[in-house]
Enzyme design. Structure first.
Site, PDB file in Angstrom:
ATOM      1  N   ASP A  24       0.827  -1.205   0.000  1.00 51.64           N
ATOM      2  CA  ASP A  24       0.000   0.000   0.000  1.00 51.64           C
ATOM      3  C   ASP A  24       0.863   1.258   0.000  1.00 51.64           C
ATOM      4  O   ASP A  24       2.078   1.191   0.180  1.00 51.64           O
ATOM      5  CB  ASP A  24      -0.955  -0.004   1.210  1.00 51.64           C
ATOM      6  N   HIS A  54      -7.672  -4.515   9.938  1.00 50.07           N
ATOM      7  CA  HIS A  54      -7.297  -4.364   8.527  1.00 50.07           C
ATOM      8  C   HIS A  54      -6.044  -5.154   8.188  1.00 50.07           C
ATOM      9  O   HIS A  54      -5.199  -5.403   9.056  1.00 50.07           O
ATOM     10  CB  HIS A  54      -7.151  -2.885   8.138  1.00 50.07           C
ATOM     11  N   ASP A 101      -7.909  -2.499  14.092  1.00 48.97           N
ATOM     12  CA  ASP A 101      -9.306  -2.629  13.646  1.00 48.97           C
ATOM     13  C   ASP A 101      -9.497  -3.813  12.694  1.00 48.97           C
ATOM     14  O   ASP A 101     -10.549  -3.951  12.080  1.00 48.97           O
ATOM     15  CB  ASP A 101      -9.786  -1.315  12.994  1.00 48.97           C
ATOM     16  N   GLU A 109      -9.738  -1.509   5.175  1.00 47.71           N
ATOM     17  CA  GLU A 109     -10.380  -1.203   6.444  1.00 47.71           C
ATOM     18  C   GLU A 109     -11.702  -1.990   6.563  1.00 47.71           C
ATOM     19  O   GLU A 109     -12.176  -2.551   5.570  1.00 47.71           O
ATOM     20  CB  GLU A 109     -10.666   0.304   6.513  1.00 47.71           C
TER      21      GLU A 109
HETATM   22  C1  F6R Z   1       1.344  -1.464   6.113  1.00 48.15           C
HETATM   23  C2  F6R Z   1       0.151  -2.277   6.223  1.00 48.15           C
HETATM   24  C3  F6R Z   1      -0.701  -2.258   7.437  1.00 48.15           C
HETATM   25  C4  F6R Z   1       0.066  -2.620   8.710  1.00 48.15           C
HETATM   26  C5  F6R Z   1      -0.864  -2.561   9.918  1.00 48.15           C
HETATM   27  C6  F6R Z   1      -0.136  -2.895  11.189  1.00 48.15           C
HETATM   28  O1  F6R Z   1       1.948  -1.684   4.847  1.00 48.15           O
HETATM   29  O2  F6R Z   1      -0.145  -2.929   5.298  1.00 48.15           O
HETATM   30  O3  F6R Z   1      -1.749  -3.174   7.276  1.00 48.15           O
HETATM   31  O4  F6R Z   1       0.609  -3.898   8.560  1.00 48.15           O
HETATM   32  O5  F6R Z   1      -1.413  -1.279  10.007  1.00 48.15           O
HETATM   33  O6  F6R Z   1       0.812  -1.916  11.439  1.00 48.15           O
HETATM   34  P1  F6R Z   1       1.940  -2.129  12.537  1.00 48.15           P
HETATM   35  O7  F6R Z   1       2.756  -3.280  12.076  1.00 48.15           O
HETATM   36  O8  F6R Z   1       2.725  -0.850  12.501  1.00 48.15           O
HETATM   37  O9  F6R Z   1       1.254  -2.383  13.814  1.00 48.15           O
END
Ligand code: F6R
Length: 254
Positions: free
Chosen positions: A61, A132, A130, A137
């Site tokens: 992303d 995702h 949440d 989301e």
């Molecule tokens: C980032 C991504 C997000 C993160 C998620 C968890 O490329 O795809 O889905 O993996 O927000 O973030 P952290 O690892 O920082 O807790």
């Protein structure tokens, strides 16, 4: 399981793949969860035990509206966290182009590039509090492809630690869709810490539902979920999962 052990296991999956297929296609996540894996890959490259010289990689992303050189743009983050520390060709690492005027075309081009590369062999994933994965989301279609999404207030708050202030966290992102991610041949999700425990429980033991996008992993034929004790603490069947892992035959791999 300890965080360093999780990172080692995920790095083993990448190393085994690259030994078998030096031009493997890696799926890279950003955020905190994969950082230990990138440390491991960097140290294995430094000692000569691993080479990513012929590998290719795709990001999950990207924020919309950040110039590519912005330190919080995921293309920059992955440059710092991985690309500069291993021998992968920087030109072989692609992300969705969140700075393009025609964002719809950027998404279609990204899907095309992944297909042209032959699809992703191993996809590293984190999970949001949440539920995702990538930036799909709650409410994301289980059949979604790369597209623009609006971040929830919770995700913006969670990610504000990487930005000078909450107000600077972009509201929009380009993200691989759940169906795009589901086409990767092996999914490896890492989660650590109590803040992830509810999302992990919903993803692993809840219904498959757009309410918890990570629950789509239940439909994947080869999904590995690596958790430390706090992240696993709300799983009803945790002791059974431990027993399965401890009894796993070594030939099976992850
Ligand atoms: C980032 C991504 C997000 C993160 C998620 C968890 O490329 O795809 O889905 O993996 O927000 O973030 P952290 O690892 O920082 O807790």
């Amino acid at each position: 399981m300890q965080g360093s052990r999780l990172a080692g296991l995920a790095a083993d999956a990448v190393e085994t793949l690259v030994q078998r297929r030096p031009d493997a296609v890696l799926g890279l996540a950003t955020g905190s969860s994969p950082l230990g894996v990138y440390d491991e890959l960097a140290s294995r490259c430094a000692t000569g035990n691993l080479s990513l010289r012929r590998a290719r990689a795709f990001l999950l992303d990207e924020y919309v509206g950040l110039p590519p050189e912005h330190p919080c743009a995921y293309r920059q983050v992955i440059e710092q966290e991985l690309v500069r520390r291993v021998d992968i060709d920087p030109a072989a690492v692609l992300g969705p182009h969140g700075g393009r005027e025609d964002l719809g075309a950027a998404c279609q081009d990204y899907e095309h590039a992944i297909r042209e590369a032959g699809g992703i062999d191993v996809q590293l994933l984190g999970i949001g509090t949440d539920g995702h994965i990538a930036f799909n989301e709650p409410g994301s279609s289980l059949g979604s492809r790369t597209r623009i999404k609006t971040l929830t207030a919770r995700t913006r708050q969670d990610n504000s630690r990487f930005f000078p202030s909450l107000g600077q966290v972009p509201r929009h992102v380009l993200t691989q869709g759940l169906a795009t991610i589901g086409e990767a041949r092996h999914l490896v999700l890492l989660a650590t810490g109590l803040a992830k425990a509810d999302a992990v429980a919903a993803a692993v033991e809840g219904p498959v539902s757009a309410r918890c996008p990570a629950s789509v992993l239940q439909l994947h034929p080869h999904a590995t979920i690596l958790l430390d004790e706090p992240a696993a603490s709300r799983l009803e069947l945790a002791s059974y999962y431990r027993e399965c892992f401890e009894g796993k035959p070594s030939w099976q791999g992850l």
